[in-house]
Design a protein around this motif. Structure first.
Motif, PDB file in Angstrom:
ATOM      1  N   GLN A  60      93.425  43.804 125.645  1.00 27.96           N
ATOM      2  CA  GLN A  60      93.170  43.331 127.001  1.00 27.96           C
ATOM      3  C   GLN A  60      92.825  41.836 127.016  1.00 27.96           C
ATOM      4  O   GLN A  60      93.206  41.112 127.942  1.00 27.96           O
ATOM      5  CB  GLN A  60      92.026  44.130 127.632  1.00 27.96           C
ATOM      6  CG  GLN A  60      92.419  45.551 128.014  1.00 27.96           C
ATOM      7  CD  GLN A  60      91.292  46.277 128.714  1.00 27.96           C
ATOM      8  OE1 GLN A  60      90.126  45.948 128.542  1.00 27.96           O
ATOM      9  NE2 GLN A  60      91.640  47.274 129.503  1.00 27.96           N
ATOM     10  N   THR A  61      92.113  41.381 126.002  1.00 31.02           N
ATOM     11  CA  THR A  61      91.778  39.962 125.918  1.00 31.02           C
ATOM     12  C   THR A  61      93.036  39.110 125.768  1.00 31.02           C
ATOM     13  O   THR A  61      93.171  38.046 126.399  1.00 31.02           O
ATOM     14  CB  THR A  61      90.828  39.703 124.736  1.00 31.02           C
ATOM     15  OG1 THR A  61      89.620  40.447 124.925  1.00 31.02           O
ATOM     16  CG2 THR A  61      90.489  38.216 124.615  1.00 31.02           C
ATOM     17  N   ILE A  62      93.976  39.578 124.965  1.00 33.44           N
ATOM     18  CA  ILE A  62      95.235  38.846 124.795  1.00 33.44           C
ATOM     19  C   ILE A  62      96.003  38.782 126.110  1.00 33.44           C
ATOM     20  O   ILE A  62      96.475  37.716 126.529  1.00 33.44           O
ATOM     21  CB  ILE A  62      96.097  39.510 123.700  1.00 33.44           C
ATOM     22  CG1 ILE A  62      95.413  39.371 122.334  1.00 33.44           C
ATOM     23  CG2 ILE A  62      97.496  38.892 123.664  1.00 33.44           C
ATOM     24  CD1 ILE A  62      96.095  40.136 121.223  1.00 33.44           C
ATOM     25  N   GLY A  64      91.381  37.884 120.807  1.00 28.57           N
ATOM     26  CA  GLY A  64      91.926  39.219 121.016  1.00 28.57           C
ATOM     27  C   GLY A  64      92.564  39.786 119.754  1.00 28.57           C
ATOM     28  O   GLY A  64      92.432  40.993 119.452  1.00 28.57           O
ATOM     29  N   PHE A  65      93.223  38.924 119.003  1.00 28.22           N
ATOM     30  CA  PHE A  65      93.873  39.353 117.760  1.00 28.22           C
ATOM     31  C   PHE A  65      92.830  39.849 116.757  1.00 28.22           C
ATOM     32  O   PHE A  65      93.005  40.904 116.135  1.00 28.22           O
ATOM     33  CB  PHE A  65      94.662  38.182 117.172  1.00 28.22           C
ATOM     34  CG  PHE A  65      95.373  38.504 115.893  1.00 28.22           C
ATOM     35  CD1 PHE A  65      96.501  39.317 115.880  1.00 28.22           C
ATOM     36  CD2 PHE A  65      94.897  37.993 114.683  1.00 28.22           C
ATOM     37  CE1 PHE A  65      97.144  39.621 114.694  1.00 28.22           C
ATOM     38  CE2 PHE A  65      95.539  38.288 113.497  1.00 28.22           C
ATOM     39  CZ  PHE A  65      96.670  39.103 113.504  1.00 28.22           C
ATOM     40  N   PHE A  97      97.589  35.800 131.342  1.00 30.11           N
ATOM     41  CA  PHE A  97      97.536  35.759 132.805  1.00 30.11           C
ATOM     42  C   PHE A  97      96.660  34.594 133.263  1.00 30.11           C
ATOM     43  O   PHE A  97      96.983  33.868 134.206  1.00 30.11           O
ATOM     44  CB  PHE A  97      97.005  37.079 133.335  1.00 30.11           C
ATOM     45  CG  PHE A  97      97.272  37.301 134.804  1.00 30.11           C
ATOM     46  CD1 PHE A  97      98.121  36.465 135.518  1.00 30.11           C
ATOM     47  CD2 PHE A  97      96.679  38.349 135.479  1.00 30.11           C
ATOM     48  CE1 PHE A  97      98.376  36.666 136.871  1.00 30.11           C
ATOM     49  CE2 PHE A  97      96.922  38.566 136.829  1.00 30.11           C
ATOM     50  CZ  PHE A  97      97.765  37.719 137.520  1.00 30.11           C
ATOM     51  N   PHE A  98      95.533  34.407 132.591  1.00 33.34           N
ATOM     52  CA  PHE A  98      94.627  33.294 132.880  1.00 33.34           C
ATOM     53  C   PHE A  98      95.369  31.965 132.758  1.00 33.34           C
ATOM     54  O   PHE A  98      95.247  31.070 133.599  1.00 33.34           O
ATOM     55  CB  PHE A  98      93.459  33.347 131.898  1.00 33.34           C
ATOM     56  CG  PHE A  98      92.497  32.200 132.000  1.00 33.34           C
ATOM     57  CD1 PHE A  98      91.405  32.262 132.854  1.00 33.34           C
ATOM     58  CD2 PHE A  98      92.661  31.059 131.226  1.00 33.34           C
ATOM     59  CE1 PHE A  98      90.514  31.200 132.948  1.00 33.34           C
ATOM     60  CE2 PHE A  98      91.779  30.002 131.309  1.00 33.34           C
ATOM     61  CZ  PHE A  98      90.705  30.074 132.177  1.00 33.34           C
ATOM     62  N   SER A  99      96.154  31.835 131.695  1.00 30.64           N
ATOM     63  CA  SER A  99      96.898  30.605 131.462  1.00 30.64           C
ATOM     64  C   SER A  99      97.958  30.375 132.529  1.00 30.64           C
ATOM     65  O   SER A  99      98.177  29.253 132.979  1.00 30.64           O
ATOM     66  CB  SER A  99      97.546  30.654 130.077  1.00 30.64           C
ATOM     67  OG  SER A  99      98.230  29.451 129.794  1.00 30.64           O
ATOM     68  N   ARG A 118      92.828  30.149 122.214  1.00 36.16           N
ATOM     69  CA  ARG A 118      91.537  30.719 121.821  1.00 36.16           C
ATOM     70  C   ARG A 118      91.428  32.187 122.230  1.00 36.16           C
ATOM     71  O   ARG A 118      90.886  33.016 121.495  1.00 36.16           O
ATOM     72  CB  ARG A 118      90.403  29.905 122.448  1.00 36.16           C
ATOM     73  CG  ARG A 118      90.246  28.516 121.832  1.00 36.16           C
ATOM     74  CD  ARG A 118      89.193  27.709 122.571  1.00 36.16           C
ATOM     75  NE  ARG A 118      89.047  26.373 121.995  1.00 36.16           N
ATOM     76  CZ  ARG A 118      88.294  25.416 122.502  1.00 36.16           C
ATOM     77  NH1 ARG A 118      87.601  25.641 123.626  1.00 36.16           N
ATOM     78  NH2 ARG A 118      88.210  24.226 121.910  1.00 36.16           N
ATOM     79  N   GLY A 119      91.939  32.488 123.409  1.00 39.75           N
ATOM     80  CA  GLY A 119      91.893  33.869 123.875  1.00 39.75           C
ATOM     81  C   GLY A 119      92.748  34.793 123.022  1.00 39.75           C
ATOM     82  O   GLY A 119      92.332  35.915 122.691  1.00 39.75           O
TER      83      GLY A 119
END
Length: 372
Positions: A355-357, A314-315, A362-364, A309-310
């Motif tokens: 940055q969202t991508i 971001g895309f 990193f979150f994952s 989803r992130g």
């Protein structure tokens, strides 16, 4: 545990006062028929403090790692009492009168804090900066960050149950150990009670181990690091709010007098996003490493926000930004006014998308062990 109470005291070269502290602790337990012990966490004393303590019947635990927190934890872990009361070995605490601490522990409190401002504060017992500046400021910040309602965040005289100690998972090595106990108890929703206590001038002649500004900063740094909401999230929202208000104001300015502020507001918006990202990553890291108690909302993070989803979000942001950028120049937007009003926001959207991508990956990575 066969003992009801352990009175624990960290020590580093306190030969002048340690005997008085131990005798007071023993007297308190004898007068009140309490089955207990006195435990000294010695941090490498070279003045004979250990021998004095042993001769008086105290348990001495040698703690190699330096620091108030290390010495305190070493003594606590070497004790046997169901309840633990910590005090300093400089003879500044009212160890003869611990009934309020023990009574509250017996009646169900997890942590009982002494309040030197509600009790009798003897003349010269606290330095001016500590009494009127450092402690009130840090107490205010601690109460604000962690929703406590204490009047004295740093009184060294405090009591807690062994069960509470085991839950808190304390780890700090230095003076910030005093703050860590309250912070962890608050985050774990433990029952905290505050009682008045008298503080006396230290009985020793040498200079105190406490360093006003370095140790004050250690406490403040600890409070900030354990509250990512106040360190990152709230400043981030403030920057974002200023950026949005500024951008809206400029968009309605027909005279274009404020165009020079567009890069500034764009930068503030990007900075705000970084703050929010750091809040999320810090929260995950701290929770995974046991620094912050795990809450149900933490588990929901990995349900509602996923790598896929992130990346998709971001895309699309990146595509939208590139489209705005492309059509902006395609329509011969060569004036400074048009470039500032359209191209700068387009670049901001592209940067946010990228940055969202990156954040999603990193979150994952941080949440890999949460995946089923």
């Amino acid at each position: 545990m066969s003992l009801e109470l352990s009175i624990v005291m960290p020590c580093l070269n306190e030969a002048e006062t340690i005997a008085s502290c131990i005798k007071k602790a023993q007297t308190f337990m004898q007068v009140n028929n309490i089955d207990g012990e006195v435990v000294i966490g010695d941090n490498g004393s070279t003045d004979g403090s250990q021998e004095i303590a042993k001769n008086l019947g105290a348990v001495v635990v040698n703690v190699e790692k330096k620091g108030y927190g290390n010495a305190s934890r070493g003594a606590i872990e070497g004790s046997q009492g169901k309840y633990i009361i910590t005090a300093d070995t400089d003879d500044s605490h009212d160890i003869l009168n611990l009934n309020l601490f023990l009574d509250n522990l017996r009646s169900g409190s997890d942590l009982v804090m002494g309040n030197r401002f509600k009790g009798e504060n003897k003349k010269d017992a606290m330095p001016f900066l500590h009494r009127y500046v450092g402690n009130p400021v840090l107490t205010f910040i601690g109460n604000l960050f962690f929703r406590t309602n204490l009047g004295d965040f740093h009184c060294g005289l405090r009591g807690f149950t062994r069960d509470a100690y085991n839950k808190m998972n304390l780890s700090t090595p230095g003076m910030e150990f005093a703050s860590e106990i309250i912070v962890k108890a608050s985050l774990l929703n433990l029952k905290i009670t505050e009682v008045p206590t008298t503080v006396f001038p230290a009985g020793r002649n040498r200079k105190a181990h406490l360093r006003t500004f370095p140790d004050g900063w250690r406490h403040l740094r600890f409070l900030l690091l354990y509250s990512p909401k106040w360190l990152f999230l709230i400043p981030g929202f403030l920057c974002m709010l200023i950026g949005i208000i500024g951008a809206v104001n400029i968009s309605f300015d027909t005279n274009n007098h404020n165009l020079k502020w567009i890069p500034l507001f764009a930068g503030l918006f990007l900075i705000s996003f970084q703050f929010v990202v750091f809040y999320a990553l810090t929260k995950i890291y701290a929770t995974n490493h046991g620094l912050i108690p795990r809450k149900k909302s933490y588990d929901n993070l990995f349900v509602y926000f996923t790598l896929e989803r992130g990346v998709i979000l971001g895309f699309f942001l990146t595509l939208i930004g590139l489209a705005i950028y492309y059509f902006g120049f395609k329509n011969n937007m060569e004036s400074t006014e048009r470039i500032l009003k359209i191209i700068v926001p387009a670049i901001v959207v592209v940067v946010l998308g990228i940055q969202t991508i990156l954040f999603s990956f990193f979150f994952s990575i941080l949440g890999l062990k949460e995946e089923k």
